[in-house]
Each structure stands twice: as structure tokens, then as C-alpha cells.
Design a protein around this motif. Structure first.
Motif, PDB file in Angstrom:
ATOM      1  N   SER A 155       0.793  -1.316  -0.121  1.00 22.85           N
ATOM      2  CA  SER A 155      -0.037   0.046   0.049  1.00 22.85           C
ATOM      3  C   SER A 155       0.834   1.202   0.122  1.00 22.85           C
ATOM      4  N   ALA A 156       2.191   1.056   0.001  1.00 23.83           N
ATOM      5  CA  ALA A 156       2.957   2.581   0.226  1.00 23.83           C
ATOM      6  C   ALA A 156       3.981   2.566  -0.961  1.00 23.83           C
ATOM      7  N   ALA A 157       4.225   3.835  -1.020  1.00 24.49           N
ATOM      8  CA  ALA A 157       5.025   4.307  -2.107  1.00 24.49           C
ATOM      9  C   ALA A 157       6.656   4.045  -1.951  1.00 24.49           C
ATOM     10  N   ARG A 158       6.780   3.870  -0.475  1.00 26.20           N
ATOM     11  CA  ARG A 158       8.253   3.472  -0.040  1.00 26.20           C
ATOM     12  C   ARG A 158       8.018   2.611   1.295  1.00 26.20           C
ATOM     13  N   ASP A 159       8.835   1.759   1.333  1.00 20.26           N
ATOM     14  CA  ASP A 159       8.882   0.961   2.383  1.00 20.26           C
ATOM     15  C   ASP A 159      10.323   0.881   3.340  1.00 20.26           C
ATOM     16  N   VAL A 160      10.283   1.034   4.559  1.00 16.93           N
ATOM     17  CA  VAL A 160      11.259   1.082   5.340  1.00 16.93           C
ATOM     18  C   VAL A 160      11.108  -0.059   6.546  1.00 16.93           C
ATOM     19  N   LEU A 161      12.316  -0.946   6.536  1.00 21.46           N
ATOM     20  CA  LEU A 161      12.226  -1.899   7.509  1.00 21.46           C
ATOM     21  C   LEU A 161      13.201  -1.342   8.845  1.00 21.46           C
ATOM     22  N   LEU A 162      12.693  -1.579   9.761  1.00 21.26           N
ATOM     23  CA  LEU A 162      13.209  -1.312  11.016  1.00 21.26           C
ATOM     24  C   LEU A 162      13.481  -2.588  12.037  1.00 21.26           C
ATOM     25  N   ILE A 163      14.696  -2.764  12.262  1.00 23.34           N
ATOM     26  CA  ILE A 163      14.864  -4.011  13.130  1.00 23.34           C
ATOM     27  C   ILE A 163      16.211  -3.591  14.134  1.00 23.34           C
ATOM     28  N   ASP A 164      16.215  -4.286  15.197  1.00 28.88           N
ATOM     29  CA  ASP A 164      17.369  -4.379  15.907  1.00 28.88           C
ATOM     30  C   ASP A 164      18.455  -5.388  15.409  1.00 28.88           C
ATOM     31  N   HIS A 165      19.562  -5.252  16.052  1.00 24.62           N
ATOM     32  CA  HIS A 165      20.661  -6.435  15.417  1.00 24.62           C
ATOM     33  C   HIS A 165      20.394  -7.795  16.045  1.00 24.62           C
ATOM     34  N   THR A 166      19.613  -8.088  17.007  1.00 20.62           N
ATOM     35  CA  THR A 166      19.342  -9.418  17.326  1.00 20.62           C
ATOM     36  C   THR A 166      18.450 -10.021  16.350  1.00 20.62           C
ATOM     37  N   LYS A 167      17.726  -9.376  15.388  1.00 23.27           N
ATOM     38  CA  LYS A 167      17.117 -10.204  14.198  1.00 23.27           C
ATOM     39  C   LYS A 167      17.584 -10.645  13.058  1.00 23.27           C
ATOM     40  N   LEU A 168      19.183  -9.935  12.917  1.00 24.99           N
ATOM     41  CA  LEU A 168      19.670 -10.406  11.842  1.00 24.99           C
ATOM     42  C   LEU A 168      20.191 -11.895  11.978  1.00 24.99           C
ATOM     43  N   ALA A 169      20.520 -12.660  10.951  1.00 26.74           N
ATOM     44  CA  ALA A 169      20.999 -13.740  10.849  1.00 26.74           C
ATOM     45  C   ALA A 169      20.122 -14.916  11.676  1.00 26.74           C
ATOM     46  N   ARG A 170      18.775 -14.648  11.604  1.00 25.86           N
ATOM     47  CA  ARG A 170      17.929 -15.557  12.327  1.00 25.86           C
ATOM     48  C   ARG A 170      16.760 -15.676  11.269  1.00 25.86           C
ATOM     49  N   THR A 171      16.144 -16.829  11.423  1.00 27.58           N
ATOM     50  CA  THR A 171      14.823 -17.107  10.715  1.00 27.58           C
ATOM     51  C   THR A 171      13.736 -17.505  11.515  1.00 27.58           C
ATOM     52  N   ALA A 172      12.560 -17.485  10.954  1.00 27.27           N
ATOM     53  CA  ALA A 172      11.308 -17.780  11.553  1.00 27.27           C
ATOM     54  C   ALA A 172      10.421 -18.616  10.472  1.00 27.27           C
ATOM     55  N   LEU A 173       9.265 -19.002  10.965  1.00 26.31           N
ATOM     56  CA  LEU A 173       8.573 -19.998  10.207  1.00 26.31           C
ATOM     57  C   LEU A 173       8.317 -19.640   8.712  1.00 26.31           C
ATOM     58  N   HIS A 174       7.732 -18.305   8.612  1.00 26.56           N
ATOM     59  CA  HIS A 174       7.272 -17.721   7.557  1.00 26.56           C
ATOM     60  C   HIS A 174       7.992 -16.617   6.743  1.00 26.56           C
ATOM     61  N   ARG A 175       8.311 -16.917   5.460  1.00 27.70           N
ATOM     62  CA  ARG A 175       8.992 -15.645   4.667  1.00 27.70           C
ATOM     63  C   ARG A 175       7.869 -14.593   4.503  1.00 27.70           C
ATOM     64  N   VAL A 176       8.295 -13.139   4.871  1.00 22.21           N
ATOM     65  CA  VAL A 176       7.315 -12.210   4.508  1.00 22.21           C
ATOM     66  C   VAL A 176       7.456 -11.610   3.244  1.00 22.21           C
ATOM     67  N   VAL A 177       8.817 -11.324   2.853  1.00 20.89           N
ATOM     68  CA  VAL A 177       8.979 -10.604   1.610  1.00 20.89           C
ATOM     69  C   VAL A 177      10.529 -10.686   1.534  1.00 20.89           C
ATOM     70  N   PRO A 178      11.203 -10.730   0.100  1.00 20.76           N
ATOM     71  CA  PRO A 178      12.456 -10.601  -0.059  1.00 20.76           C
ATOM     72  C   PRO A 178      12.889  -8.973   0.406  1.00 20.76           C
ATOM     73  N   LEU A 179      13.943  -8.858   0.799  1.00 21.27           N
ATOM     74  CA  LEU A 179      14.706  -7.550   1.654  1.00 21.27           C
ATOM     75  C   LEU A 179      14.608  -6.702   0.386  1.00 21.27           C
ATOM     76  N   SER A 180      14.656  -7.024  -0.945  1.00 21.88           N
ATOM     77  CA  SER A 180      14.672  -6.279  -1.904  1.00 21.88           C
ATOM     78  C   SER A 180      13.532  -5.389  -2.065  1.00 21.88           C
ATOM     79  N   ARG A 181      12.346  -6.024  -1.369  1.00 23.49           N
ATOM     80  CA  ARG A 181      11.177  -5.162  -1.396  1.00 23.49           C
ATOM     81  C   ARG A 181      11.169  -3.627  -0.572  1.00 23.49           C
ATOM     82  N   PHE A 182      12.288  -3.537   0.242  1.00 21.04           N
ATOM     83  CA  PHE A 182      12.511  -2.319   1.174  1.00 21.04           C
ATOM     84  C   PHE A 182      13.198  -1.636   0.422  1.00 21.04           C
TER      85      PHE A 182
END
Length: 288
Positions: free
Chosen positions: A208-235
Motif C-alpha cells: 500500500s506504500a510508495a516507499r517501504d522502510v524496515l526497522l530492526i534491532d541487531h538481534t533479528k539479523l542472521a535469524r529465521t522464523a517460520l514464514h517468509r514475509v518478503v525479499p529484502l529487495s522489497r524495502f
């Protein structure tokens, strides 16, 4: 709390105190809780079953935890207590991307909630804010200069947000300038989340947005969870705090992710908007 006091409490009061302890400490064993509250292990397990039913904690063999896993998201009350300086750092940088007259969307993450906190100072108005997060709605509901649009749907107390098909349809009827979102895990060029019903709402928000920004803290890097949301290229941009390891940042570089590393400051100091631009290799100088 003395053992006698714990034993004299009713189940609801004891469970509330137990939840407060586990949310503050992250985890506890059943034996520790039985000793602290002065009740039997059988009673503790009944209490923990009820807290798990409410979505506050997860049981494991011999104990209980409020921390997330690759399959379970943590309760919003626990997430509100964690990585506060890191969330503040990325939110400060995100604020610089917002201009008067914009329409922005905030997802139901405690990271983007930090943006809502900063919007309360009234420096960026007029502004339209769209969100499904009850915490953000409550923060901004009385702010002059902010046109607040609350996304409806099925209320989920675990996330303190509105979700489901009706929420997705409400998002799809809108078009905003920027969507600020967070997620549980980032790895191998993808953003991940534990819960499918959260994924569907996040995807709709990003669309729904013209521009997408992903905000994360460093503990979320190099981790996975059950479902893929989108490729990082979407941001269009990924913001992460300066606790990110060189290895994790190299993974972002390898997947050609545009990102900035945002400097954290001690809680006693005023928050700034410092950051380093990265993505694509040599442009970088230098853990939702």
C-alpha cells in the motif's frame, strides 16, 4: 514476595504476579516459581497452563519463557521491555524520513511504536498516520495536527493489534507515502515472521506504500522464523542499530540491501539521528 504471601494469593493475582516476573526476566523454571510463590509444582503448572492459554508465555520442559522462537512470537508486553535503546536509535533515524503533509503507515511492532512516541512532540504536522496497533492508536489519539486512521479487524491481545481479513481489506483500500515496518528475523535476503496471520497484514501494508522502510534491532539479523514475509529487495531502506555484527552486515551487502547503521546512545543522553549508510559494498562505514 514471601512464600506465605504467595500461598495466600488467589489464582488470578498469583498468575498476574507470575506473568510480571517472567516478562521481566524472560524465563523461569517451575521449581523457581513454586519456591517463590509458596505453592506446589502442580499448582504452578496449572498457573502456567493458564498463562500459556492467554498467550503471555510459552511452556517448555521444566519451565516457562516469554522469549520468542522461530515458531512463536513473544507477547507484546515482553517486547516492549526489550532492546529499547536499539529501537530508539532506528526510530530516531526513521523520523528524519517523515515530512509534514505525508501519509505514513505503522505496523504493529514495538519498534515502529517508537516512531509514534516521537510524533507526540508535534514537530511534524500536518500528518496522517495509519496503524492497526492499539498501543500506537492510544498514543496518537489526542495529538493535534495528526489525522489518525485506525485499521479495524479482529483484535489480537497477544500483539495488541487488529488483524484478519477485514484488516487486510482496509489496508488495501489505502495508499500512503511510507510504510514503516519491523519483523522477527532477517536472513539470506528475506524478512521472516513466526505467524501467518501477521504476514498477510504486513504484506498488504508494504503493497500500500510508495516507499517501504524496515526497522530492526541487531538481534533479528542472521535469524529465521517460520514464514517468509518478503525479499529484502522489497524495502527501499533497512535501518538497524550499531550492535549488528560485521558478518550480519556482510550478508546484507551480499544481497545488495540498502541499509543504514544507526548509532545507539545511553538512555541518560538525548536521542540523536546518527547513522551510517550501507548496501552495495564500500558505501558502508562502520540488531525489531
Amino acid at each position: 514476595m514471601s512464600s506465605s504471601t504467595g500461598a495466600q494469593q488467589g489464582p488470578a493475582a498469583r498468575q498476574a504476579a507470575m506473568a510480571e516476573q517472567v516478562l521481566a526476566e524472560g524465563s523461569a523454571t517451575a521449581a523457581e516459581l513454586a519456591e517463590r510463590f509458596g505453592v506446589s509444582l502442580m499448582t504452578i503448572h496449572r498457573d502456567l497452563d493458564e498463562l500459556e492459554r492467554q498467550g503471555i508465555v510459552r511452556k517448555f520442559r521444566g519451565g516457562v519463557t516469554a522469549q520468542p522462537s522461530g515458531v512463536f512470537e513473544s507477547n507484546v508486553e515482553y517486547r516492549l521491555k526489550t532492546m529499547r535503546a536499539e529501537k530508539a536509535a532506528v526510530a530516531d533515524r526513521a523520523l528524519a524520513l517523515i515530512e509534514p503533509g505525508m501519509a505514513i503507515m505503522l505496523d504493529d511492532s514495538t519498534t515502529t511504536l517508537e516512531i509514534a512516541r516521537r510524533l507526540r512532540n508535534g514537530e511534524i504536522t500536518p500528518l496522517t498516520v495509519v496503524t492497526n496497533f492499539l498501543q500506537a492508536i492510544n498514543l496518537l489519539s489526542d495529538q493535534r495536527g495528526i489525522h489518525l486512521m485506525a485499521l479495524g479487524g479482529d483484535y489480537d491481545p497477544l500483539h495488541s493489534s487488529f488483524l484478519g481479513v477485514s484488516c487486510v481489506e482496509a489496508v488495501q483500500s489505502l495508499r500512503v507515502d511510507v510504510c514503516f515496518a519491523s519483523t522477527s528475523a532477517v536472513h539470506g535476503g528475506f524478512a521472516y515472521h513466526q505467524e501467518q496471520h501477521i504476514v498477510s497484514v504486513k504484506r498488504a501494508m508494504l503493497d500500500s506504500a510508495a516507499r517501504d522502510v524496515l526497522l530492526i534491532d541487531h538481534t533479528k539479523l542472521a535469524r529465521t522464523a517460520l514464514h517468509r514475509v518478503v525479499p529484502l529487495s522489497r524495502f527501499d531502506l533497512l535501518l538497524v542499530d550499531d550492535g549488528a555484527s560485521p558478518e550480519a552486515l556482510r550478508d546484507l551487502d551480499e544481497h545488495k540491501v540498502t541499509y543504514e547503521v544507526c548509532a545507539t546512545v545511553p538512555a541518560s543522553e538525548p536521542q540523536g539521528r546518527a547513522g551510517h549508510r550501507g548496501g552495495g559494498g564500500d558505501d558502508r562505514t562502520g540488531t525489531t
